[in-house]
Enzyme design. Sequence first.
Site, PDB file in Angstrom:
ATOM      1  CG  HIS A   1      -1.703   1.226   1.442  1.00 30.02           C
ATOM      2  ND1 HIS A   1      -2.980   1.402   0.934  1.00 30.02           N
ATOM      3  CD2 HIS A   1      -1.411   2.375   2.091  1.00 30.02           C
ATOM      4  CE1 HIS A   1      -3.424   2.597   1.266  1.00 30.02           C
ATOM      5  NE2 HIS A   1      -2.487   3.213   1.967  1.00 30.02           N
ATOM      6  CD  GLU A   2       2.043   3.488   3.693  1.00 28.52           C
ATOM      7  OE1 GLU A   2       2.427   4.591   3.254  1.00 28.52           O
ATOM      8  OE2 GLU A   2       0.974   3.338   4.294  1.00 28.52           O
TER       9      GLU A   2
ATOM     10  CD  GLU B   1      -4.587   6.527   2.313  1.00 24.31           C
ATOM     11  OE1 GLU B   1      -4.368   5.366   2.698  1.00 24.31           O
ATOM     12  OE2 GLU B   1      -3.680   7.362   2.154  1.00 24.31           O
TER      13      GLU B   1
ATOM     14  CG  HIS C   1       0.358   6.193  -0.870  1.00 23.27           C
ATOM     15  ND1 HIS C   1      -0.793   6.800  -1.316  1.00 23.27           N
ATOM     16  CD2 HIS C   1       0.027   5.556   0.285  1.00 23.27           C
ATOM     17  CE1 HIS C   1      -1.785   6.560  -0.452  1.00 23.27           C
ATOM     18  NE2 HIS C   1      -1.313   5.804   0.515  1.00 23.27           N
TER      19      HIS C   1
END
Length: 250
Positions: free
Chosen positions: A129-130, A188, A133
Site C-alpha cells: 500500500h505504501e 487511499e 503511493h
Amino acid sequence: MTLNRAAMVLAVVSLVGAPIAACTYNEALGRDQLVLVNESALTQAGLQAWTQALQANEVSHNRTQNERLRRVGGRIVEAAGLGNQSWEYAVFISEQPNAFVLPGGRMGVTTALLHLATTDDQLATVIGHEAAHILARHAAERYSQTALAQTGLQIATGVAGDYGPAVGALGGIGAQVGVLLPFSRQHELEADRIGVDLMQRAGYSPREAVVLWRAMAAQGGASAPEFTSTHPSDTTRIAALEAYLRERGW
C-alpha cells in the site's frame, strides 16, 4: 516528532521546492494527473523526512524484525519496479501500527505493525500500500491540489472585496471538505488496489489484505465521520478491496 505515515507525507510535501507544472498520464493509476513538483525535489524532501524520523524515534536493532522488513520490503520493491536504486530500511519502536515508504528509497515500519501483521502476506499488504503511493505519485499530486486550492482562494478573496475574509474562511472549509479530503480518500483507495497488485506480483496472497485491514479496524478507537476524514472508513475500504479482489479473480 511522532511516527505517523500521514505526517511523513505532509513533511515531504512541505519540504518540496519550486513547482514545475505538468499534466501527465500515470500508468499505475490509469489516469492523468496534474503534478506541480519534480522528482528530484521529492527525493530530497524524502531524505530530509527520513533523517528527521531517525533522529526523533527509537530504532529497533532486533535482527529478526529487521530481516523480516528487508525480506518482505525487498520483494515488494522489486514487484513495483523500484529496485533500480539502493534502499534504506528501519524498524521503529512504537506502540502504534504504522509504516511509510518515502521517495528516494526509504522504508520504515513500527514494531507494533510487525506484531499486528502475523504473516508476511499481511506485512506485504501494508508495504505494498505504501509503495503504491510512490508509484501513484500521490505526495506530488496532493501538493498540487493544495497549491491550486490556495491559489483559487486567494483569487476569490480578492474579488469578494469587503466580504473577502468570510469568503476565505468558508472557502477554506469548502476546499478542505469538498476537494482536498475526498481527493485524499481517493488516493487511499487507489493505493489499496495497486498494493494488492504488487502483493500478487511479488508472490504474496492478495486475500490476506482483507484480513489485515479487518485486524486494523478491530484496533478500535474513535473515528471522525468519513466525509471529514482523509481516509475512507474501514467499512468503505474493506468493501472496495473485496470488490476489486473479486474483479481480479483473487
